[in-house]
Motif scaffolding. Structure first.
Motif, PDB file in Angstrom:
ATOM      1  N   LEU A   1     -29.595 -25.982 -16.080  1.00  0.00           N
ATOM      2  CA  LEU A   1     -29.351 -25.032 -17.018  1.00  0.00           C
ATOM      3  C   LEU A   1     -29.223 -25.865 -18.112  1.00  0.00           C
ATOM      4  O   LEU A   1     -28.510 -26.825 -18.495  1.00  0.00           O
TER       5      LEU A   1
ATOM      6  N   ALA B   1     -33.175 -21.863 -17.901  1.00  0.00           N
ATOM      7  CA  ALA B   1     -32.932 -23.150 -16.933  1.00  0.00           C
ATOM      8  C   ALA B   1     -34.422 -24.173 -17.246  1.00  0.00           C
ATOM      9  O   ALA B   1     -35.360 -23.320 -17.588  1.00  0.00           O
TER      10      ALA B   1
ATOM     11  N   LEU C   1     -29.873 -17.038 -21.396  1.00  0.00           N
ATOM     12  CA  LEU C   1     -29.831 -18.446 -20.844  1.00  0.00           C
ATOM     13  C   LEU C   1     -31.178 -19.029 -20.488  1.00  0.00           C
ATOM     14  O   LEU C   1     -32.325 -18.141 -20.271  1.00  0.00           O
TER      15      LEU C   1
ATOM     16  N   ILE D   1     -29.553 -24.627  -8.725  1.00  0.00           N
ATOM     17  CA  ILE D   1     -30.584 -23.538  -9.225  1.00  0.00           C
ATOM     18  C   ILE D   1     -31.937 -23.867  -8.706  1.00  0.00           C
ATOM     19  O   ILE D   1     -32.422 -24.934  -8.731  1.00  0.00           O
TER      20      ILE D   1
END
Length: 374
Positions: A242, A260, A258, A226
């Motif tokens: 994540l 991160a 979601l 990511i």
């Protein structure tokens, strides 16, 4: 003789064939590329607190500079504590009185218990002494509670930082009367690490969960990298993880929320920033990579000019994928070893022969230079 010579010579008007134009070409290369998606995300401090006055009084001190970093335990605001210090002294005095009353009534009750068996004290009088001692003990507990409450209120006159972070603008100046009904005095946030919230459509999320279950890895972290691209189009130096997936689908958006998490030691990412979240799978596949400058866009889609083995130019449609800096991933239409025109596109067209000059591309800037350049 002159007539024969004239018949054999070329007319000045006859065309002279020009040499093939020198054109910069790039030899297509491949590199490992994983599955890739981009999401629009918004940054959020991983913890934020609104600082409020819990007792009423005049602000007499502010111990920080707005927008500055403050340390845990640092004094941020001070409220005039004089009335609360006086209330604490009064509560201490009441506690001492209650302790003396407990000592007195308990002593009388103990003496009464010694006299009652000999008939010197009636049972009724003994019961009254017992009740007085019990009431004194209850009054002592109330005094202890009042002292604790007075100490708490006095402590509330000093508002300190519950954690280290950056403090925002204050809403009240020194000299203002504030209290529990007032708006928050200021907001303190800790942005290291920083959170980035984004959404994944429900169909893709369900497909991902099903795939992980089939693999028997539903309880393991997803095998992805990511990254972030900042609003100035620069890539953020740190990689993220994540750390949260909501337990339900957002009915309004048809997507799952979601989150991160990224290190933010230098404070480059501030809360509320719109960023591009880049998610790439660990499993990679070799794909052709070409400079963006070689791509032409038309009604039929994207195309490049390919140089064949006879050094003749032909146009070829390509399907493009993600961009990697100044380069473009080719999903189909080219393979490693193909030569494409990257410099001098204005001098060539499909069907002509050229003099190809191999170029190399800077993977960071996209600048072209001859392959044998120092």
């Amino acid at each position: 003789m002159s007539v024969i010579l004239m018949g054999c010579s070329k007319s000045p008007s006859d065309p002279v064939s020009a040499p093939p134009p020198a054109v910069g070409v790039y030899q297509v290369q491949e590199q490992p590329v994983g599955t890739y998606r981009e999401f629009v995300g918004r940054s959020e401090a991983h913890r934020t607190v609104s600082l409020k006055a819990r007792v009423e009084g005049e602000l007499i001190e502010r111990g920080f500079v707005e927008g500055a970093l403050v340390r845990e335990g640092q004094l941020l605001f001070a409220i005039d504590d004089a009335p609360y210090a006086a209330a604490l002294l009064s509560a201490q005095a009441e506690l001492e009185r209650a302790e003396s009353e407990v000592e007195r009534t308990q002593g009388e009750y103990e003496r009464g218990k010694q006299l009652a068996p000999d008939g010197y004290l009636s049972q009724q009088d003994l019961d009254q002494l017992k009740a007085a001692a019990s009431q004194a003990k209850s009054a002592l507990k109330a005094a202890q509670s009042a002292l604790t409450s007075a100490q708490i209120n006095l402590d509330y006159t000093r508002i300190t930082a519950p954690f280290s972070g950056v403090i925002g603008k204050t809403r009240y100046n020194v000299g203002t009367i504030v209290g529990p009904a007032s708006e928050p005095l200021a907001e303190l946030s800790d942005s290291d690490p920083i959170y980035v919230n984004f959404q994944l459509e429900e169909s893709a999320y369900i497909s991902y969960l099903q795939q992980r279950q089939r693999e028997g890895k539903a309880d393991q972290a997803p095998p992805i990298d990511i990254g972030l691209r900042l609003p100035n189009n620069e890539k953020y130096a740190e990689s993220g993880t994540l750390n949260f997936a909501d337990t339900r689908i957002d009915a309004a958006m048809g997507a799952v929320n979601l989150r991160a998490e990224f290190p933010n030691t230098l404070g480059v990412i501030v809360p509320g920033l719109y960023v591009t979240l880049i998610v790439e799978g660990h499993q990679k596949e070799n794909k052709a990579i070409i400079p963006q400058s070689a791509v032409q866009s038309g009604q039929d889609g994207y195309a490049v000019l390919v140089v064949n083995g006879e050094q003749r130019v032909e146009q070829r449609l390509v399907k493009l994928g993600r961009r990697i800096g100044p380069l473009w991933v080719v999903e189909s239409g080219l393979q490693a070893g193909d030569q494409i025109v990257v410099d001098g596109l204005q001098k060539v067209r499909a069907g002509i022969t050229i003099n190809p000059i191999l170029q190399q591309v800077d993977p960071v800037t996209g600048a072209m230079s001859p392959l044998d350049a120092e």
